[in-house]
Design a protein around this motif. Sequence first.
Motif, mmCIF file in Angstrom:
data_model
loop_
_atom_site.group_PDB
_atom_site.id
_atom_site.type_symbol
_atom_site.label_atom_id
_atom_site.label_comp_id
_atom_site.label_asym_id
_atom_site.label_seq_id
_atom_site.Cartn_x
_atom_site.Cartn_y
_atom_site.Cartn_z
ATOM 1 N N GLN A 75 32.364 3.176 -5.243
ATOM 2 C CA GLN A 75 31.329 3.670 -6.148
ATOM 3 C C GLN A 75 30.139 4.165 -5.332
ATOM 4 O OE1 GLN A 75 30.905 3.916 -9.843
ATOM 5 N NE2 GLN A 75 29.455 5.256 -8.827
ATOM 6 N N VAL A 76 29.663 5.350 -5.668
ATOM 7 C CA VAL A 76 28.516 5.938 -4.982
ATOM 8 C C VAL A 76 27.352 6.013 -5.958
ATOM 9 C CG1 VAL A 76 27.631 7.939 -3.721
ATOM 10 C CG2 VAL A 76 30.035 7.286 -3.505
ATOM 11 N N THR A 77 26.165 5.640 -5.485
ATOM 12 C CA THR A 77 24.961 5.729 -6.313
ATOM 13 C C THR A 77 23.878 6.456 -5.541
ATOM 14 O OG1 THR A 77 24.064 3.622 -5.511
ATOM 15 C CG2 THR A 77 25.488 3.548 -7.467
ATOM 16 N N VAL A 78 22.896 6.971 -6.282
ATOM 17 C CA VAL A 78 21.711 7.561 -5.668
ATOM 18 C C VAL A 78 20.490 6.965 -6.350
ATOM 19 C CG1 VAL A 78 21.709 9.556 -7.233
ATOM 20 C CG2 VAL A 78 20.516 9.688 -5.040
ATOM 21 N N THR A 79 19.450 6.689 -5.573
ATOM 22 C CA THR A 79 18.211 6.114 -6.093
ATOM 23 C C THR A 79 17.040 6.942 -5.611
ATOM 24 O OG1 THR A 79 19.176 3.889 -5.950
ATOM 25 C CG2 THR A 79 16.784 4.036 -6.216
ATOM 26 N N ASP A 80 16.225 7.410 -6.525
ATOM 27 C CA ASP A 80 15.004 8.116 -6.152
ATOM 28 C C ASP A 80 13.983 7.098 -5.657
ATOM 29 O OD1 ASP A 80 13.273 10.702 -6.371
ATOM 30 O OD2 ASP A 80 12.073 9.128 -7.325
ATOM 31 N N LEU A 81 13.388 7.367 -4.502
ATOM 32 C CA LEU A 81 12.436 6.425 -3.903
ATOM 33 C C LEU A 81 10.999 6.818 -4.231
ATOM 34 C CD1 LEU A 81 14.196 5.909 -0.445
ATOM 35 C CD2 LEU A 81 14.400 4.533 -2.544
ATOM 36 N N ASP A 82 10.772 7.120 -5.509
ATOM 37 C CA ASP A 82 9.442 7.505 -5.987
ATOM 38 C C ASP A 82 8.945 8.745 -5.244
ATOM 39 O OD1 ASP A 82 7.321 7.332 -7.698
ATOM 40 O OD2 ASP A 82 6.209 5.871 -6.509
ATOM 41 N N SER A 83 9.834 9.750 -5.129
ATOM 42 C CA SER A 83 9.501 10.978 -4.422
ATOM 43 C C SER A 83 8.512 11.818 -5.221
ATOM 44 C CB SER A 83 10.773 11.799 -4.167
ATOM 45 O OG SER A 83 11.374 12.155 -5.402
ATOM 46 N N LYS A 84 7.803 12.696 -4.534
ATOM 47 C CA LYS A 84 6.791 13.526 -5.187
ATOM 48 C C LYS A 84 7.422 14.525 -6.148
ATOM 49 C CE LYS A 84 3.040 16.778 -4.234
ATOM 50 N NZ LYS A 84 2.262 17.496 -3.191
ATOM 51 N N ASN A 85 8.482 15.208 -5.705
ATOM 52 C CA ASN A 85 9.110 16.249 -6.534
ATOM 53 C C ASN A 85 10.373 15.772 -7.232
ATOM 54 O OD1 ASN A 85 7.190 18.250 -6.088
ATOM 55 N ND2 ASN A 85 8.134 18.834 -4.136
ATOM 56 N N ARG A 86 10.661 14.470 -7.176
ATOM 57 C CA ARG A 86 11.724 13.824 -7.938
ATOM 58 C C ARG A 86 13.116 14.203 -7.439
ATOM 59 N NH1 ARG A 86 10.074 13.914 -14.226
ATOM 60 N NH2 ARG A 86 11.190 11.930 -14.156
#
Length: 238
Positions: free
Chosen positions: A192-203
Amino acid sequence: MLNAFRKILRPTLRQQLEDGVREALRRYADRRTAPDLRVYVSTDLVPGGVSEGMWARDEADHLRRFSAQWAQDNGIARAGLRVEVVLLDTKREFAFVKPLGLEQPAPEPAPAPRPAAPRGPDRAMVAAPPPPASAHPAGGAVLEVVASETVRDPIQVQGELVVGRKNEPGVFALGDRYMSGRHARFAQRGGQVTVTDLDSKNRTFVNDTPLVPHQEQPLAPGDTIRMGNTVLRLARSG
Protein backbone atom coordinates in the motif's frame (compact mmCIF):
# COMPACT_ATOMS: atom_id res chain seq x y z
CA MET A 1 -17.12 55.49 -10.57
CA LEU A 2 -14.30 55.41 -13.14
CA ASN A 3 -12.80 52.26 -11.57
CA ALA A 4 -16.19 50.52 -11.67
CA PHE A 5 -16.54 51.42 -15.37
CA ARG A 6 -13.06 50.05 -16.11
CA LYS A 7 -13.93 46.84 -14.29
CA ILE A 8 -17.01 46.37 -16.47
CA LEU A 9 -14.91 46.82 -19.63
CA ARG A 10 -12.15 44.47 -18.44
CA PRO A 11 -12.09 41.20 -20.43
CA THR A 12 -13.40 38.13 -18.64
CA LEU A 13 -10.93 35.49 -17.47
CA ARG A 14 -11.99 33.18 -20.31
CA GLN A 15 -11.43 35.97 -22.86
CA GLN A 16 -7.97 36.61 -21.39
CA LEU A 17 -7.11 32.93 -21.62
CA GLU A 18 -8.41 32.69 -25.20
CA ASP A 19 -6.24 35.69 -26.11
CA GLY A 20 -3.25 33.97 -24.52
CA VAL A 21 -3.95 30.72 -26.38
CA ARG A 22 -4.31 32.59 -29.67
CA GLU A 23 -1.02 34.41 -29.15
CA ALA A 24 0.80 31.21 -28.16
CA LEU A 25 -0.45 29.44 -31.29
CA ARG A 26 0.56 32.38 -33.47
CA ARG A 27 4.12 32.16 -32.13
CA TYR A 28 4.36 28.59 -33.43
CA ALA A 29 2.41 29.05 -36.66
CA ASP A 30 5.58 29.08 -38.77
CA ARG A 31 6.28 25.51 -37.66
CA ARG A 32 2.95 24.43 -39.15
CA THR A 33 2.18 22.37 -36.05
CA ALA A 34 0.15 23.48 -33.03
CA PRO A 35 2.09 23.14 -29.74
CA ASP A 36 0.74 21.66 -26.55
CA LEU A 37 -0.24 24.39 -24.10
CA ARG A 38 0.02 24.76 -20.35
CA VAL A 39 -2.21 27.40 -18.79
CA TYR A 40 -1.35 28.81 -15.36
CA VAL A 41 -4.11 30.47 -13.34
CA SER A 42 -4.08 31.88 -9.82
CA THR A 43 -6.63 30.17 -7.60
CA ASP A 44 -7.80 33.68 -6.62
CA LEU A 45 -9.34 33.99 -10.11
CA VAL A 46 -11.42 30.80 -9.92
CA PRO A 47 -15.13 31.72 -9.60
CA GLY A 48 -16.43 31.41 -6.06
CA GLY A 49 -18.46 28.36 -5.10
CA VAL A 50 -16.94 26.25 -7.89
CA SER A 51 -14.73 23.19 -7.42
CA GLU A 52 -11.22 24.20 -8.49
CA GLY A 53 -10.51 20.80 -10.03
CA MET A 54 -13.79 20.77 -11.95
CA TRP A 55 -13.26 24.34 -13.16
CA ALA A 56 -9.73 23.50 -14.36
CA ARG A 57 -10.95 20.43 -16.28
CA ASP A 58 -13.86 22.31 -17.88
CA GLU A 59 -11.64 25.25 -18.84
CA ALA A 60 -8.99 22.93 -20.29
CA ASP A 61 -11.67 21.23 -22.42
CA HIS A 62 -12.93 24.60 -23.67
CA LEU A 63 -9.44 25.90 -24.48
CA ARG A 64 -8.56 22.61 -26.22
CA ARG A 65 -11.59 23.01 -28.50
CA PHE A 66 -10.73 26.68 -29.01
CA SER A 67 -7.13 25.77 -29.94
CA ALA A 68 -8.21 23.01 -32.30
CA GLN A 69 -10.62 25.36 -34.08
CA TRP A 70 -7.97 28.07 -34.42
CA ALA A 71 -5.49 25.54 -35.79
CA GLN A 72 -8.05 24.24 -38.28
CA ASP A 73 -9.00 27.76 -39.42
CA ASN A 74 -5.33 28.57 -40.01
CA GLY A 75 -4.33 25.31 -41.67
CA ILE A 76 -2.11 24.19 -38.78
CA ALA A 77 -1.58 20.50 -37.97
CA ARG A 78 -3.04 19.71 -34.54
CA ALA A 79 -2.64 15.95 -34.07
CA GLY A 80 -2.51 15.10 -30.37
CA LEU A 81 -2.88 18.74 -29.28
CA ARG A 82 -3.16 18.96 -25.49
CA VAL A 83 -4.11 21.79 -23.14
CA GLU A 84 -3.50 21.55 -19.39
CA VAL A 85 -4.73 24.06 -16.81
CA VAL A 86 -2.55 24.35 -13.70
CA LEU A 87 -3.92 26.19 -10.66
CA LEU A 88 -1.40 27.78 -8.32
CA ASP A 89 -2.21 29.19 -4.89
CA THR A 90 0.32 32.03 -4.75
CA LYS A 91 -1.79 34.83 -3.22
CA ARG A 92 -1.21 36.81 -6.43
CA GLU A 93 -3.65 37.16 -9.31
CA PHE A 94 -2.25 36.04 -12.67
CA ALA A 95 -3.16 34.00 -15.73
CA PHE A 96 -0.86 33.16 -18.61
CA VAL A 97 -0.41 30.55 -21.33
CA LYS A 98 2.87 28.78 -22.06
CA PRO A 99 3.42 26.76 -25.26
CA LEU A 100 5.41 23.58 -24.74
CA GLY A 101 8.33 23.39 -27.17
CA LEU A 102 8.07 21.18 -30.21
CA GLU A 103 10.86 18.73 -30.93
CA GLN A 104 10.15 18.33 -34.62
CA PRO A 105 8.61 21.00 -36.90
CA ALA A 106 7.62 18.27 -39.37
CA PRO A 107 4.05 17.00 -38.92
CA GLU A 108 5.18 13.36 -38.98
CA PRO A 109 8.40 12.97 -36.95
CA ALA A 110 10.13 9.63 -36.94
CA PRO A 111 9.02 7.46 -34.00
CA ALA A 112 11.43 7.18 -31.10
CA PRO A 113 11.26 5.33 -27.77
CA ARG A 114 11.74 8.61 -25.94
CA PRO A 115 12.06 12.14 -27.38
CA ALA A 116 15.25 14.11 -26.76
CA ALA A 117 15.15 16.85 -24.14
CA PRO A 118 14.05 20.15 -25.72
CA ARG A 119 16.43 23.08 -26.08
CA GLY A 120 15.97 26.53 -24.66
CA PRO A 121 13.59 27.89 -22.00
CA ASP A 122 10.82 25.37 -22.73
CA ARG A 123 12.94 22.54 -21.31
CA ALA A 124 11.62 23.07 -17.80
CA MET A 125 7.98 22.68 -18.69
CA VAL A 126 7.85 19.70 -21.06
CA ALA A 127 5.76 16.77 -19.91
CA ALA A 128 7.80 13.59 -19.79
CA PRO A 129 6.20 10.53 -21.44
CA PRO A 130 5.71 7.45 -19.25
CA PRO A 131 8.88 5.32 -19.38
CA PRO A 132 8.70 1.71 -20.58
CA ALA A 133 8.09 -0.95 -17.93
CA SER A 134 11.70 -2.11 -18.23
CA ALA A 135 12.85 1.32 -16.99
CA HIS A 136 11.09 0.89 -13.64
CA PRO A 137 13.45 0.11 -10.77
CA ALA A 138 13.04 -3.35 -9.29
CA GLY A 139 11.26 -3.60 -5.95
CA GLY A 140 9.23 -1.01 -4.05
CA ALA A 141 6.67 1.42 -5.42
CA VAL A 142 7.32 3.38 -8.59
CA LEU A 143 6.25 6.96 -9.33
CA GLU A 144 6.38 7.92 -13.00
CA VAL A 145 7.25 11.53 -13.83
CA VAL A 146 4.43 13.04 -15.89
CA ALA A 147 5.70 16.64 -15.72
CA SER A 148 8.68 18.13 -13.91
CA GLU A 149 11.10 21.04 -14.11
CA THR A 150 14.15 18.83 -13.54
CA VAL A 151 13.34 15.15 -12.91
CA ARG A 152 12.69 12.69 -15.74
CA ASP A 153 13.49 9.24 -14.36
CA PRO A 154 10.98 7.18 -12.33
CA ILE A 155 11.14 7.63 -8.55
CA GLN A 156 11.31 4.55 -6.34
CA VAL A 157 9.66 4.50 -2.92
CA GLN A 158 10.78 1.93 -0.36
CA GLY A 159 9.61 2.65 3.17
CA GLU A 160 9.25 6.43 3.35
CA LEU A 161 10.37 9.21 1.02
CA VAL A 162 10.03 12.94 1.72
CA VAL A 163 10.07 15.16 -1.36
CA GLY A 164 10.65 18.90 -1.53
CA ARG A 165 12.05 21.83 -3.44
CA LYS A 166 15.79 21.35 -2.88
CA ASN A 167 18.34 19.07 -1.29
CA GLU A 168 18.11 19.00 2.47
CA PRO A 169 18.84 16.22 4.97
CA GLY A 170 16.21 13.53 4.49
CA VAL A 171 14.61 15.23 1.45
CA PHE A 172 14.50 14.01 -2.16
CA ALA A 173 14.83 17.22 -4.21
CA LEU A 174 12.48 17.75 -7.16
CA GLY A 175 13.86 21.20 -8.01
CA ASP A 176 10.38 22.77 -8.25
CA ARG A 177 10.34 26.39 -7.11
CA TYR A 178 6.61 26.16 -6.35
CA MET A 179 7.15 23.34 -3.85
CA SER A 180 7.91 23.76 -0.16
CA GLY A 181 11.21 22.65 1.36
CA ARG A 182 9.49 19.57 2.84
CA HIS A 183 6.41 19.31 0.68
CA ALA A 184 5.02 15.77 0.98
CA ARG A 185 5.84 12.29 2.26
CA PHE A 186 5.30 9.05 0.34
CA ALA A 187 5.16 5.79 2.25
CA GLN A 188 5.07 2.20 1.04
CA ARG A 189 4.01 -0.49 3.49
CA GLY A 190 2.95 -4.00 2.56
CA GLY A 191 1.93 -3.17 -0.99
CA GLN A 192 0.00 0.00 0.00
CA VAL A 193 1.31 3.43 -0.97
CA THR A 194 0.21 6.65 0.70
CA VAL A 195 1.03 10.33 0.32
CA THR A 196 0.84 12.96 3.08
CA ASP A 197 0.95 16.70 2.55
CA LEU A 198 3.38 18.24 5.05
CA ASP A 199 1.47 21.52 5.36
CA SER A 200 2.99 22.79 2.10
CA LYS A 201 2.36 26.34 0.90
CA ASN A 202 0.84 25.40 -2.48
CA ARG A 203 -0.69 22.10 -1.27
CA THR A 204 -0.63 18.59 -2.66
CA PHE A 205 -3.32 17.32 -5.05
CA VAL A 206 -4.32 13.71 -5.78
CA ASN A 207 -6.35 13.48 -8.98
CA ASP A 208 -6.93 17.28 -8.67
CA THR A 209 -8.31 16.97 -5.12
CA PRO A 210 -6.35 18.94 -2.48
CA LEU A 211 -5.17 16.94 0.51
CA VAL A 212 -5.74 17.85 4.13
CA PRO A 213 -2.29 18.51 5.66
CA HIS A 214 -0.79 15.71 7.78
CA GLN A 215 -3.44 13.16 6.78
CA GLU A 216 -2.31 10.07 4.87
CA GLN A 217 -4.02 9.56 1.52
CA PRO A 218 -3.96 5.99 0.08
CA LEU A 219 -2.96 5.80 -3.59
CA ALA A 220 -3.94 3.35 -6.30
CA PRO A 221 -1.99 2.65 -9.52
CA GLY A 222 -2.82 5.36 -12.04
CA ASP A 223 -3.44 8.08 -9.43
CA THR A 224 -1.73 11.39 -10.20
CA ILE A 225 -0.07 13.54 -7.55
CA ARG A 226 0.51 17.24 -8.29
CA MET A 227 2.89 19.37 -6.22
CA GLY A 228 3.63 22.81 -7.65
CA ASN A 229 4.53 22.27 -11.32
CA THR A 230 5.47 18.63 -10.70
CA VAL A 231 3.05 15.84 -11.58
CA LEU A 232 3.74 12.20 -10.66
CA ARG A 233 1.75 9.07 -11.40
CA LEU A 234 1.76 5.91 -9.29
CA ALA A 235 2.79 3.17 -11.72
CA ARG A 236 3.39 0.36 -9.26
CA SER A 237 2.56 0.00 -5.59
CA GLY A 238 5.06 -2.72 -4.76
